[in-house]
Write an enzyme that holds these catalytic residues in place. Structure first.
Site, PDB file in Angstrom:
ATOM      1  N   TYR A 123       0.787  -1.231   0.000  1.00 53.54           N
ATOM      2  CA  TYR A 123       0.000   0.000   0.000  1.00 53.54           C
ATOM      3  C   TYR A 123       0.819   1.282   0.000  1.00 53.54           C
ATOM      4  O   TYR A 123       0.286   2.351  -0.245  1.00 53.54           O
ATOM      5  CB  TYR A 123      -0.925   0.014   1.235  1.00 53.54           C
ATOM      6  CG  TYR A 123      -2.373  -0.160   0.877  1.00 53.54           C
ATOM      7  CD1 TYR A 123      -2.860  -1.406   0.503  1.00 53.54           C
ATOM      8  CD2 TYR A 123      -3.245   0.911   0.900  1.00 53.54           C
ATOM      9  CE1 TYR A 123      -4.187  -1.574   0.174  1.00 53.54           C
ATOM     10  CE2 TYR A 123      -4.581   0.754   0.569  1.00 53.54           C
ATOM     11  CZ  TYR A 123      -5.047  -0.484   0.216  1.00 53.54           C
ATOM     12  OH  TYR A 123      -6.363  -0.635  -0.111  1.00 53.54           O
ATOM     13  N   LYS A 175       1.279 -14.842   4.015  1.00 55.42           N
ATOM     14  CA  LYS A 175       1.616 -15.592   2.802  1.00 55.42           C
ATOM     15  C   LYS A 175       3.112 -15.919   2.849  1.00 55.42           C
ATOM     16  O   LYS A 175       3.848 -15.740   1.870  1.00 55.42           O
ATOM     17  CB  LYS A 175       1.255 -14.747   1.564  1.00 55.42           C
ATOM     18  CG  LYS A 175       1.308 -15.481   0.252  1.00 55.42           C
ATOM     19  CD  LYS A 175       0.158 -16.439   0.024  1.00 55.42           C
ATOM     20  CE  LYS A 175       0.302 -17.203  -1.271  1.00 55.42           C
ATOM     21  NZ  LYS A 175      -0.774 -18.184  -1.486  1.00 55.42           N
ATOM     22  N   ASP A 209      -4.858 -17.178   1.618  1.00 55.36           N
ATOM     23  CA  ASP A 209      -5.907 -17.697   0.719  1.00 55.36           C
ATOM     24  C   ASP A 209      -6.781 -18.713   1.438  1.00 55.36           C
ATOM     25  O   ASP A 209      -8.003 -18.734   1.284  1.00 55.36           O
ATOM     26  CB  ASP A 209      -5.332 -18.245  -0.602  1.00 55.36           C
ATOM     27  CG  ASP A 209      -3.956 -18.872  -0.460  1.00 55.36           C
ATOM     28  OD1 ASP A 209      -3.340 -18.744   0.611  1.00 55.36           O
ATOM     29  OD2 ASP A 209      -3.494 -19.491  -1.437  1.00 55.36           O
ATOM     30  N   ASP A 233      -7.199  -5.276   3.715  1.00 55.67           N
ATOM     31  CA  ASP A 233      -8.125  -4.495   2.893  1.00 55.67           C
ATOM     32  C   ASP A 233      -9.159  -5.423   2.268  1.00 55.67           C
ATOM     33  O   ASP A 233     -10.366  -5.195   2.340  1.00 55.67           O
ATOM     34  CB  ASP A 233      -7.319  -3.766   1.804  1.00 55.67           C
ATOM     35  CG  ASP A 233      -8.194  -2.936   0.876  1.00 55.67           C
ATOM     36  OD1 ASP A 233      -9.166  -2.335   1.366  1.00 55.67           O
ATOM     37  OD2 ASP A 233      -7.896  -2.881  -0.323  1.00 55.67           O
TER      38      ASP A 233
HETATM   39 MG    MG Z   1     -11.045  -1.125   1.054  1.00 59.26          MG
END
Ligand code: MG
Ligand code: NAI
Length: 338
Positions: A123, A175, A209, A233
């Protein structure tokens, strides 16, 4: 009785409508507020020529608490996301997003909270194109930056949140199998912090996942989930979808010296100005703010009044299959509180 000084950013699109409904509800709690109304987003571009005026920043610096509506990020014109700028400016490293069943639908008893790292990872937007031959955009490269300090701070926040709110389990979602450093560091720090809380808070770790799939098929197994920025997010919208959608999803951005409370959703330009938006997410965000301000009883009452209005009184906005408008829903919650 304490008067809480709070910066108010009604926001864009449906922001002013849901904020008006929220203020009615807060008034009905009896808690006293001194609002410092400021502008941000498109409203600020129109009024002041910039999406994030200095006065707005000054106000939050002083009050240390803001209740914020959604802000439209202007497309073009070189403006960066105001939300990301606010998080950076005030070091709001923790994005706390609860998702719990209000209206039993597909799931009876979801009650979880996603604690998302808010300042690091992909981000940060450190990216560029690489030219190959005569194609200036032949390759796009992005850098994810994750620090030991950032990991420790967010993971500790998740465990402390669990202790403080009586939750019993923290899941570290990662991950690390593929991103051995960027996500591996998060997992390494996560396991070390988890060990400190052994016997007090149960902990496990799951690959992201698999976490997404597990959350869809058996969300009851989750209590607190802590993860990095991008995963959080996505996962927090998934969690909102499990319990009735964005109209019911509140969030808090928390740092060491300031906190900003807002709905997870955006400015919903498709329904703005029609008086039909669901203000519940903004009202529940205000409930989280009450908790942050130490008004625990009022926070509980707001949460219960929203539930009772939707479930017992059957007052629902269009997104929940009802016919109530934004103001009518807010008034119904306020009546429950009176
Ligand atoms: Mg969002
Ligand atoms: P959005 O969340 O505004 O809308 C997505 C869909 O959900 C739309 O169909 C909308 O009508 C519906 N929806 C959202 N909130 C609702 C509510 N309270 N009641 C009923 N229906 C609701 O997302 P979108 O369209 O991707 O973004 C619109 C704008 O909002 C963009 O400019 C974006 O940058 C901004 N945004 C701002 C955020 C913030 O300030 N925290 C967060 C997300 C988006």
């Amino acid at each position: 009785m304490t008067t809480h000084e709070v910066t108010l950013l009604p926001g864009d699109g449906i922001g002013p409508e849901i904020t008006a409904a929220t203020l009615r509800v807060l008034e009905a709690t009896g808690v006293r507020f001194a609002w410092d109304a400021q502008v941000g987003g498109m409203a600020a571009v129109d009024a002041r020529g910039t999406p994030l005026p200095d006065d707005t920043l000054e106000s939050i610096r002083r009050t240390r608490v803001a209740l914020k509506g959604p802000l439209t990020t202007p497309v073009g014109g070189g403006f960066r996301s105001v939300n990301v700028a606010l998080r950076k400016e005030f070091g709001l490293y923790a994005n706390v997003r609860p998702a719990y069943t209000i209206l039993p639908g597909r799931f009876e008893a979801v009650d979880l909270v996603i604690v998302r790292e808010n300042l690091e990872g992909l981000y940060i937007g450190v990216e560029h194109f690489v030219q190959v031959g005569d194609d200036p955009r032949a390759v796009a490269e992005s850098v994810a930056i994750v620090t030991r300090h950032g990991c420790e701070r967010i993971i500790r926040h998740a465990f402390e949140h669990a202790v403080r709110t009586g939750r019993t389990k923290v899941t570290i979602a990662h991950k690390a199998n593929i991103l051995k450093m960027v996500s591996g560091l998060f997992l390494e720090v996560g396991r070390a912090v988890a060990a400190e809380y052994a016997g007090r808070v149960e902990a496990n770790d799951l690959i992201i996942d698999n976490t997404a799939m597990q959350m869809v098929i058996r969300p009851e197994q989750f209590d607190v989930v802590v993860t990095t920025n991008m995963f959080g997010d996505i996962l927090s919208d998934l969690a909102a979808g499990l319990v009735g959608g964005l109209g019911l999803a509140p969030g808090a951005n928390i740092g060491a010296t300031a906190a900003i409370f807002e709905p997870v959703h955006g400015s919903a330009p498709d329904i703005a100005g029609k008086g039909v938006a669901n203000p519940a997410a903004q009202i529940l965000a205000a409930g989280m703010m009450l908790e942050h301000l130490g008004e625990l009883a009022a926070a509980r009452r707001v949460r219960e009044a929203v539930r009772a209005t939707i479930v017992d009184d059957g007052v629902r906005t269009a997104d929940l299959g009802g016919t109530a408008g934004t103001a009518a829903f807010g008034d119904a919650v306020a009546r429950r509180l009176a």
